[in-house]
Design a protein around this motif. Sequence first.
Motif, PDB file in Angstrom:
ATOM      1  N   ARG A 126       0.916  -0.810  -0.162  1.00 52.17           N
ATOM      2  CA  ARG A 126      -0.078  -0.084   0.114  1.00 52.17           C
ATOM      3  C   ARG A 126       0.678   1.229  -0.039  1.00 52.17           C
ATOM      4  O   ARG A 126       0.367   2.322  -0.339  1.00 52.17           O
ATOM      5  CB  ARG A 126      -1.025   0.136   1.435  1.00 52.17           C
ATOM      6  CG  ARG A 126      -2.000   1.055   1.325  1.00 52.17           C
ATOM      7  CD  ARG A 126      -2.947   0.855   2.197  1.00 52.17           C
ATOM      8  NE  ARG A 126      -3.690   2.117   2.666  1.00 52.17           N
ATOM      9  CZ  ARG A 126      -4.530   1.805   3.578  1.00 52.17           C
ATOM     10  NH1 ARG A 126      -5.038   1.359   4.118  1.00 52.17           N
ATOM     11  NH2 ARG A 126      -5.717   2.814   3.216  1.00 52.17           N
ATOM     12  N   PHE A 127       2.097   1.064   0.674  1.00 55.14           N
ATOM     13  CA  PHE A 127       2.514   2.636   0.473  1.00 55.14           C
ATOM     14  C   PHE A 127       3.535   2.427  -0.562  1.00 55.14           C
ATOM     15  O   PHE A 127       3.620   3.519  -0.939  1.00 55.14           O
ATOM     16  CB  PHE A 127       3.795   2.515   2.173  1.00 55.14           C
ATOM     17  CG  PHE A 127       4.780   2.821   1.883  1.00 55.14           C
ATOM     18  CD1 PHE A 127       4.779   4.398   2.349  1.00 55.14           C
ATOM     19  CD2 PHE A 127       6.259   2.321   1.605  1.00 55.14           C
ATOM     20  CE1 PHE A 127       6.039   5.531   2.274  1.00 55.14           C
ATOM     21  CE2 PHE A 127       7.133   2.928   1.196  1.00 55.14           C
ATOM     22  CZ  PHE A 127       7.107   4.928   1.810  1.00 55.14           C
ATOM     23  N   HIS A 128       3.923   1.670  -1.158  1.00 58.68           N
ATOM     24  CA  HIS A 128       4.806   1.910  -2.367  1.00 58.68           C
ATOM     25  C   HIS A 128       3.585   1.999  -4.056  1.00 58.68           C
ATOM     26  O   HIS A 128       4.155   2.844  -4.661  1.00 58.68           O
ATOM     27  CB  HIS A 128       5.223   0.576  -2.887  1.00 58.68           C
ATOM     28  CG  HIS A 128       6.419  -0.345  -1.702  1.00 58.68           C
ATOM     29  ND1 HIS A 128       6.985  -1.291  -2.014  1.00 58.68           N
ATOM     30  CD2 HIS A 128       6.983   0.667  -1.240  1.00 58.68           C
ATOM     31  CE1 HIS A 128       8.379  -0.910  -1.239  1.00 58.68           C
ATOM     32  NE2 HIS A 128       8.387  -0.609  -0.449  1.00 58.68           N
ATOM     33  N   ASN A 129       2.695   2.006  -3.956  1.00 60.02           N
ATOM     34  CA  ASN A 129       1.359   1.791  -4.292  1.00 60.02           C
ATOM     35  C   ASN A 129       1.480   3.661  -4.593  1.00 60.02           C
ATOM     36  O   ASN A 129       1.026   4.016  -5.594  1.00 60.02           O
ATOM     37  CB  ASN A 129       0.607   1.445  -4.467  1.00 60.02           C
ATOM     38  CG  ASN A 129       0.395   0.064  -5.120  1.00 60.02           C
ATOM     39  OD1 ASN A 129       1.473  -0.731  -5.586  1.00 60.02           O
ATOM     40  ND2 ASN A 129      -0.572  -1.225  -4.054  1.00 60.02           N
ATOM     41  N   ALA A 130       1.250   3.895  -3.135  1.00 56.20           N
ATOM     42  CA  ALA A 130       0.287   5.419  -2.742  1.00 56.20           C
ATOM     43  C   ALA A 130       2.173   6.277  -3.491  1.00 56.20           C
ATOM     44  O   ALA A 130       1.589   7.547  -3.497  1.00 56.20           O
ATOM     45  CB  ALA A 130       0.557   5.532  -1.406  1.00 56.20           C
ATOM     46  N   HIS A 131       3.185   6.111  -3.119  1.00 57.17           N
ATOM     47  CA  HIS A 131       4.352   6.750  -3.868  1.00 57.17           C
ATOM     48  C   HIS A 131       4.558   6.504  -4.891  1.00 57.17           C
ATOM     49  O   HIS A 131       5.985   6.890  -5.556  1.00 57.17           O
ATOM     50  CB  HIS A 131       5.022   6.730  -2.778  1.00 57.17           C
ATOM     51  CG  HIS A 131       4.804   7.338  -1.754  1.00 57.17           C
ATOM     52  ND1 HIS A 131       3.563   6.328  -0.143  1.00 57.17           N
ATOM     53  CD2 HIS A 131       5.010   8.300  -0.368  1.00 57.17           C
ATOM     54  CE1 HIS A 131       3.292   7.094   0.592  1.00 57.17           C
ATOM     55  NE2 HIS A 131       4.740   8.151   0.333  1.00 57.17           N
ATOM     56  N   GLY A 132       4.169   5.674  -5.788  1.00 55.71           N
ATOM     57  CA  GLY A 132       4.564   5.383  -7.576  1.00 55.71           C
ATOM     58  C   GLY A 132       5.809   4.565  -6.767  1.00 55.71           C
ATOM     59  O   GLY A 132       7.040   4.599  -7.908  1.00 55.71           O
ATOM     60  N   THR A 133       6.133   3.606  -5.785  1.00 59.15           N
ATOM     61  CA  THR A 133       7.358   2.790  -5.908  1.00 59.15           C
ATOM     62  C   THR A 133       7.054   1.742  -6.421  1.00 59.15           C
ATOM     63  O   THR A 133       5.938   1.132  -6.080  1.00 59.15           O
ATOM     64  CB  THR A 133       7.458   2.508  -4.452  1.00 59.15           C
ATOM     65  OG1 THR A 133       8.028   4.267  -3.983  1.00 59.15           O
ATOM     66  CG2 THR A 133       9.863   2.485  -4.162  1.00 59.15           C
ATOM     67  N   PRO A 134       8.313   1.393  -7.364  1.00 57.63           N
ATOM     68  CA  PRO A 134       8.014  -0.447  -7.266  1.00 57.63           C
ATOM     69  C   PRO A 134       8.077  -1.150  -6.240  1.00 57.63           C
ATOM     70  O   PRO A 134       8.393  -1.199  -5.097  1.00 57.63           O
ATOM     71  CB  PRO A 134       9.049  -0.965  -8.734  1.00 57.63           C
ATOM     72  CG  PRO A 134       9.451   0.362  -8.905  1.00 57.63           C
ATOM     73  CD  PRO A 134       9.091   1.826  -8.312  1.00 57.63           C
ATOM     74  N   ASN A 135       7.176  -2.635  -6.608  1.00 58.52           N
ATOM     75  CA  ASN A 135       6.749  -3.478  -4.675  1.00 58.52           C
ATOM     76  C   ASN A 135       8.212  -4.318  -5.205  1.00 58.52           C
ATOM     77  O   ASN A 135       8.600  -4.795  -3.699  1.00 58.52           O
ATOM     78  CB  ASN A 135       5.275  -4.658  -4.805  1.00 58.52           C
ATOM     79  CG  ASN A 135       4.337  -3.473  -4.764  1.00 58.52           C
ATOM     80  OD1 ASN A 135       4.338  -2.446  -3.859  1.00 58.52           O
ATOM     81  ND2 ASN A 135       3.471  -3.352  -6.044  1.00 58.52           N
ATOM     82  N   MET A 136       8.822  -4.759  -6.422  1.00 57.36           N
ATOM     83  CA  MET A 136      10.231  -6.041  -5.712  1.00 57.36           C
ATOM     84  C   MET A 136      11.011  -5.800  -6.978  1.00 57.36           C
ATOM     85  O   MET A 136      10.971  -5.415  -8.128  1.00 57.36           O
ATOM     86  CB  MET A 136       9.361  -7.089  -6.524  1.00 57.36           C
ATOM     87  CG  MET A 136       7.468  -8.073  -6.487  1.00 57.36           C
ATOM     88  SD  MET A 136       7.759  -8.489  -4.697  1.00 57.36           S
ATOM     89  CE  MET A 136       9.072  -9.175  -4.011  1.00 57.36           C
ATOM     90  N   TYR A 137      11.520  -4.370  -6.085  1.00 55.56           N
ATOM     91  CA  TYR A 137      13.003  -4.302  -6.717  1.00 55.56           C
ATOM     92  C   TYR A 137      13.879  -4.734  -5.864  1.00 55.56           C
ATOM     93  O   TYR A 137      15.334  -4.033  -6.583  1.00 55.56           O
ATOM     94  CB  TYR A 137      12.815  -2.442  -6.553  1.00 55.56           C
ATOM     95  CG  TYR A 137      12.141  -1.701  -5.374  1.00 55.56           C
ATOM     96  CD1 TYR A 137      14.267  -1.452  -4.551  1.00 55.56           C
ATOM     97  CD2 TYR A 137      11.567  -2.160  -4.886  1.00 55.56           C
ATOM     98  CE1 TYR A 137      14.006  -1.159  -2.845  1.00 55.56           C
ATOM     99  CE2 TYR A 137      11.616  -1.257  -3.188  1.00 55.56           C
ATOM    100  CZ  TYR A 137      13.030  -1.088  -2.394  1.00 55.56           C
ATOM    101  OH  TYR A 137      12.344  -0.468  -0.883  1.00 55.56           O
ATOM    102  N   SER A 138      14.637  -5.227  -4.631  1.00 57.73           N
ATOM    103  CA  SER A 138      15.393  -5.692  -4.687  1.00 57.73           C
ATOM    104  C   SER A 138      15.716  -6.904  -3.762  1.00 57.73           C
ATOM    105  O   SER A 138      14.414  -7.775  -3.740  1.00 57.73           O
ATOM    106  CB  SER A 138      15.548  -4.366  -3.212  1.00 57.73           C
ATOM    107  OG  SER A 138      14.500  -5.829  -1.848  1.00 57.73           O
TER     108      SER A 138
END
Length: 206
Positions: A126-138
Amino acid sequence: ARAPAEPRAGVSLFPRCCQPVVEMLDLPFLPFCVLLGTLGFVCVAFVSAWCQHWRGGFAWDGSTRTFNWHPVLMVTGLVVLYGAAALVYRLPPAWRGPKLPWKVLHGALALVAFILSVLGLVAVFRFHNAHGTPNMYSLHSWLGLATVLLFSCQWLAGFSAFLLPWAPAWLRALYKPVHVFFGSTILMLSVASCVSGINEKLFFSL
């Protein structure tokens, strides 16, 4: 003098009264349980204090405070409660008497741990989607997701094999070492996921 005769197969050189007796040590398990419980509580308290005092607290609005639920829920579920579930069968009372209460306790602790870990994943997504951050990046992201997926498969397989009455004895005996192996593996993956996640957040913050 004549040399002593070789003992026959299955015959001991020592009388029964003189043979060494190997017994399990009756360790004081209660103090160890209290110690482990205290360490688990301190672990959750430290992560909660870190998120509350230095990361701004908790919320469920998609902000950074929503993300703060992620480390607390994951540490509580995947490390503390899952570790407690794994240690249930190590307690001396579980070695004797009926196994069903211990199976239910083991499964219930693992189920609560799984629910908390899913809520932790929901918080970070939810945090990533709200800020436009990729979910699986690491690496931490993939390691954590693989751990939760393995955890879900482990719980379903254990529930089907050991708690449902349909499983035959031969199937339980065949699956038991697999269940034990993956239980230990998932616990190690959980610790690795939590440590890598906390380090990743510290790298971003500092």
